[in-house]
Design a protein around this motif. Structure first.
Motif, PDB file in Angstrom:
ATOM      1  N   LYS A  19       0.827  -1.208   0.000  1.00 48.40           N
ATOM      2  CA  LYS A  19       0.000   0.000   0.000  1.00 48.40           C
ATOM      3  C   LYS A  19       0.865   1.263   0.000  1.00 48.40           C
ATOM      4  O   LYS A  19       0.578   2.224  -0.726  1.00 48.40           O
ATOM      5  CB  LYS A  19      -0.932  -0.009   1.214  1.00 48.40           C
ATOM      6  N   LEU A  20       1.916   1.252   0.799  1.00 49.20           N
ATOM      7  CA  LEU A  20       2.818   2.411   0.845  1.00 49.20           C
ATOM      8  C   LEU A  20       3.517   2.619  -0.499  1.00 49.20           C
ATOM      9  O   LEU A  20       3.614   3.751  -0.993  1.00 49.20           O
ATOM     10  CB  LEU A  20       3.861   2.224   1.942  1.00 49.20           C
ATOM     11  N   ALA A  21       3.999   1.518  -1.099  1.00 47.52           N
ATOM     12  CA  ALA A  21       4.692   1.611  -2.386  1.00 47.52           C
ATOM     13  C   ALA A  21       3.741   2.054  -3.487  1.00 47.52           C
ATOM     14  O   ALA A  21       4.137   2.755  -4.417  1.00 47.52           O
ATOM     15  CB  ALA A  21       5.318   0.262  -2.732  1.00 47.52           C
ATOM     16  N   SER A  22       2.481   1.649  -3.385  1.00 46.83           N
ATOM     17  CA  SER A  22       1.486   2.043  -4.380  1.00 46.83           C
ATOM     18  C   SER A  22       1.235   3.549  -4.341  1.00 46.83           C
ATOM     19  O   SER A  22       0.976   4.169  -5.366  1.00 46.83           O
ATOM     20  CB  SER A  22       0.163   1.308  -4.125  1.00 46.83           C
ATOM     21  N   GLU A  23       1.327   4.119  -3.159  1.00 43.27           N
ATOM     22  CA  GLU A  23       1.070   5.549  -2.989  1.00 43.27           C
ATOM     23  C   GLU A  23       2.302   6.400  -3.262  1.00 43.27           C
ATOM     24  O   GLU A  23       2.205   7.475  -3.862  1.00 43.27           O
ATOM     25  CB  GLU A  23       0.589   5.824  -1.559  1.00 43.27           C
ATOM     26  N   ASN A  24       3.465   5.908  -2.840  1.00 41.83           N
ATOM     27  CA  ASN A  24       4.662   6.754  -2.861  1.00 41.83           C
ATOM     28  C   ASN A  24       5.818   6.207  -3.691  1.00 41.83           C
ATOM     29  O   ASN A  24       6.864   6.848  -3.787  1.00 41.83           O
ATOM     30  CB  ASN A  24       5.155   6.969  -1.421  1.00 41.83           C
ATOM     31  N   GLY A  25       5.642   5.025  -4.277  1.00 45.46           N
ATOM     32  CA  GLY A  25       6.715   4.444  -5.066  1.00 45.46           C
ATOM     33  C   GLY A  25       7.543   3.439  -4.275  1.00 45.46           C
ATOM     34  O   GLY A  25       7.684   3.580  -3.049  1.00 45.46           O
ATOM     35  N   LEU A  26       8.079   2.465  -4.962  1.00 42.93           N
ATOM     36  CA  LEU A  26       8.833   1.395  -4.315  1.00 42.93           C
ATOM     37  C   LEU A  26      10.071   1.915  -3.596  1.00 42.93           C
ATOM     38  O   LEU A  26      10.433   1.452  -2.519  1.00 42.93           O
ATOM     39  CB  LEU A  26       9.227   0.343  -5.360  1.00 42.93           C
TER      40      LEU A  26
END
Length: 198
Positions: free
Chosen positions: A17-24
């Motif tokens: 979820k974090l990577a989806s919002e802010n990038g890997l």
């Protein structure tokens, strides 16, 4: 399921979820530990390095991609390969739009496209697997005499991916409605060409 596996899956779900919002690349052991309510050392024990965490998140994302794109398309009652490919494309576009027009695979690839990090290696395998799956479906359409006999599945997939990349850009610039409209106009023209005069 063991407690360790449950904890790891929870970490990956939050990381996804974090990577989806802010990038890997934005993922860090510290921030993820905070979001999961864990200590850094406790979270670190599951992955040992940021690079391993990123690779695990890409693997997790690919599993979700399969569940959101390929599995639903298989469940759709398609009577021909045109319908099946259209269903795949519809779920694929929805996957993109579920990240506010920012496909995690595309973003991750752009972030470190030169270095073969563990995440990049997993990412390349995931994308190649998806491209291969599309090529196989188009190839079956040719075998079934639904598409013209001289159609090149690799070129056809290349052009489909081009439309997807364009939709990704247009979503960011002009919004979802315009992106979706242009995407499907392009797909309709491509598939019409696939039928040819055979």
């Amino acid at each position: 399921m063991s407690k360790g596996k449950q904890t790891r899956d929870n970490i990956l779900n939050v990381a996804f979820k974090l990577a989806s919002e802010n990038g890997l690349e934005s993922l860090t052991i510290g921030e993820l530990a905070k979001q999961c309510g864990m200590s850094k050392s406790g979270l670190f024990a599951h992955f040992n390095a940021k690079e391993n965490l990123q690779a695990a998140v890409v693997e997790y994302a690919n599993e979700i991609f399969i569940q959101r794109v390929i599995v639903p398309a298989r469940a759709d009652k398609c009577t021909c390969y045109k319908e099946k490919i259209t269903a795949l494309l519809n779920h694929w576009l929805n996957w993109n739009q579920s990240f506010q027009g920012s496909c995690m695979f595309l973003d991750a690839w752009r972030e470190k496209c030169v270095n073969q990090t563990p995440a990049q290696q997993v990412l390349k395998q995931a994308i190649e697997s998806w491209l291969s799956y599309l090529q196989i479906q188009i190839g079956k359409g040719i075998e079934n005499k639904e598409f013209r006999s001289d159609l090149d599945p690799i070129q056809a997939t290349f052009e489909l991916y081009g439309l997807y990349l364009s939709a990704h850009l247009y979503h960011s610039m002009y919004g979802q409605d315009e992106s979706t409209k242009r995407f499907w106009l392009g797909v309709e023209r491509l598939i019409l060409d696939w039928h040819g005069s055979d």
